[in-house]
Design a protein around this motif. Structure first.
Motif, PDB file in Angstrom:
ATOM      1  N   THR A   1       0.547   7.062   4.794  1.00  0.00           N
ATOM      2  CA  THR A   1      -0.678   7.746   5.197  1.00  0.00           C
ATOM      3  C   THR A   1      -0.486   9.256   5.285  1.00  0.00           C
ATOM      4  O   THR A   1      -1.353   9.960   5.784  1.00  0.00           O
ATOM      5  CB  THR A   1      -1.159   7.221   6.562  1.00  0.00           C
ATOM      6  OG1 THR A   1      -0.118   7.454   7.526  1.00  0.00           O
ATOM      7  CG2 THR A   1      -1.489   5.744   6.494  1.00  0.00           C
TER       8      THR A   1
ATOM      9  N   GLY B   1       0.819  -1.204   0.000  1.00  0.00           N
ATOM     10  CA  GLY B   1       0.000   0.000   0.000  1.00  0.00           C
ATOM     11  C   GLY B   1       0.851   1.252   0.000  1.00  0.00           C
ATOM     12  O   GLY B   1       1.997   1.246  -0.440  1.00  0.00           O
ATOM     13  N   SER B   2       0.271   2.319   0.551  1.00  0.00           N
ATOM     14  CA  SER B   2       0.955   3.607   0.506  1.00  0.00           C
ATOM     15  C   SER B   2       1.081   4.206   1.897  1.00  0.00           C
ATOM     16  O   SER B   2       0.435   3.769   2.850  1.00  0.00           O
ATOM     17  CB  SER B   2       0.185   4.572  -0.398  1.00  0.00           C
ATOM     18  OG  SER B   2      -1.107   4.771   0.116  1.00  0.00           O
TER      19      SER B   2
ATOM     20  N   ARG C   1      -5.219  -4.141  -5.458  1.00  0.00           N
ATOM     21  CA  ARG C   1      -4.315  -4.769  -4.491  1.00  0.00           C
ATOM     22  C   ARG C   1      -4.761  -6.195  -4.159  1.00  0.00           C
ATOM     23  O   ARG C   1      -5.946  -6.479  -4.113  1.00  0.00           O
ATOM     24  CB  ARG C   1      -4.261  -3.967  -3.194  1.00  0.00           C
ATOM     25  CG  ARG C   1      -3.572  -2.651  -3.347  1.00  0.00           C
ATOM     26  CD  ARG C   1      -3.548  -1.910  -2.013  1.00  0.00           C
ATOM     27  NE  ARG C   1      -2.774  -0.702  -2.108  1.00  0.00           N
ATOM     28  CZ  ARG C   1      -3.240   0.454  -2.538  1.00  0.00           C
ATOM     29  NH1 ARG C   1      -4.479   0.557  -2.932  1.00  0.00           N
ATOM     30  NH2 ARG C   1      -2.460   1.501  -2.607  1.00  0.00           N
TER      31      ARG C   1
ATOM     32  N   TYR D   1       1.894  10.292  -0.105  1.00  0.00           N
ATOM     33  CA  TYR D   1       1.199   9.001  -0.183  1.00  0.00           C
ATOM     34  C   TYR D   1       1.933   8.000  -1.074  1.00  0.00           C
ATOM     35  O   TYR D   1       1.331   7.287  -1.862  1.00  0.00           O
ATOM     36  CB  TYR D   1      -0.249   9.183  -0.651  1.00  0.00           C
ATOM     37  CG  TYR D   1      -1.011  10.166   0.191  1.00  0.00           C
ATOM     38  CD1 TYR D   1      -1.300   9.892   1.512  1.00  0.00           C
ATOM     39  CD2 TYR D   1      -1.415  11.387  -0.327  1.00  0.00           C
ATOM     40  CE1 TYR D   1      -1.987  10.815   2.302  1.00  0.00           C
ATOM     41  CE2 TYR D   1      -2.106  12.307   0.452  1.00  0.00           C
ATOM     42  CZ  TYR D   1      -2.386  12.008   1.765  1.00  0.00           C
ATOM     43  OH  TYR D   1      -3.059  12.919   2.535  1.00  0.00           O
ATOM     44  N   ASN D   2       3.246   7.963  -0.942  1.00  0.00           N
ATOM     45  CA  ASN D   2       4.067   7.064  -1.766  1.00  0.00           C
ATOM     46  C   ASN D   2       3.655   5.608  -1.581  1.00  0.00           C
ATOM     47  O   ASN D   2       3.396   5.158  -0.468  1.00  0.00           O
ATOM     48  CB  ASN D   2       5.550   7.217  -1.407  1.00  0.00           C
ATOM     49  CG  ASN D   2       6.041   8.622  -1.640  1.00  0.00           C
ATOM     50  OD1 ASN D   2       5.621   9.275  -2.580  1.00  0.00           O
ATOM     51  ND2 ASN D   2       6.915   9.098  -0.787  1.00  0.00           N
ATOM     52  N   GLU D   3       3.635   4.879  -2.685  1.00  0.00           N
ATOM     53  CA  GLU D   3       3.260   3.460  -2.692  1.00  0.00           C
ATOM     54  C   GLU D   3       4.484   2.604  -2.386  1.00  0.00           C
ATOM     55  O   GLU D   3       5.013   1.928  -3.259  1.00  0.00           O
ATOM     56  CB  GLU D   3       2.682   3.081  -4.061  1.00  0.00           C
ATOM     57  CG  GLU D   3       1.396   3.775  -4.405  1.00  0.00           C
ATOM     58  CD  GLU D   3       0.174   2.976  -3.992  1.00  0.00           C
ATOM     59  OE1 GLU D   3       0.289   1.765  -3.757  1.00  0.00           O
ATOM     60  OE2 GLU D   3      -0.898   3.587  -3.903  1.00  0.00           O
ATOM     61  N   ASN D   4       4.934   2.640  -1.142  1.00  0.00           N
ATOM     62  CA  ASN D   4       6.125   1.862  -0.803  1.00  0.00           C
ATOM     63  C   ASN D   4       6.053   1.278   0.609  1.00  0.00           C
ATOM     64  O   ASN D   4       7.052   1.206   1.305  1.00  0.00           O
ATOM     65  CB  ASN D   4       7.393   2.701  -0.972  1.00  0.00           C
ATOM     66  CG  ASN D   4       7.389   3.948  -0.122  1.00  0.00           C
ATOM     67  OD1 ASN D   4       6.417   4.248   0.551  1.00  0.00           O
ATOM     68  ND2 ASN D   4       8.478   4.683  -0.140  1.00  0.00           N
TER      69      ASN D   4
END
Length: 114
Positions: A58, A55-56, A108, A62-65
């Motif tokens: 919070t 996910g990302s 996801r 909001y990087n997806e890492n």
């Protein structure tokens, strides 16, 4: 889950500009793995295990890492432990609001580990 292990490592979180060395450079996230395994064996609901998904963050951008790990039962957090987390810093200063609205699952995949 006993969050003391995680809370004791808050001081090891460094900003990009800091020059710091942590135990994680020798044993990457081994302490987190131990905490997850210990908690997944103690589930009050009896379902055991944990859920995980990619996910990302919070907080903005909001990087997806992030690999999120969720337990079937709530994990209690003391006021002292919350105070330790409030020492965390971001490039914009202290982390104050580290939440965001519920997001859709999108594409996801959620995994359940026993």
């Amino acid at each position: 889950m006993d969050l003391n292990m995680l809370v004791s490592r808050v001081q090891d979180v460094c900003s990009e500009k800091d020059n710091c060395t942590t135990i994680e450079e020798q044993r990457p996230l081994l302490w987190a793995k131990e905490a997850v395994l210990a908690n997944s064996a103690k589930s009050v609901s009896g379902s055991g295990g944990y859920y995980t998904y990619l996910g990302s963050l919070t907080t903005p951008e909001y990087n997806e890492n992030v690999t999120w790990i969720l337990f079937p039962d709530p994990v209690p957090v003391s006021r002292r432990q919350i105070a330790e987390f409030r020492h965390l810093m971001s490039p914009k200063g202290k982390v104050v609001e580290n939440y965001r609205e519920l997001q859709s699952i999108a594409d996801r995949t959620i995994f359940h580990a026993e």
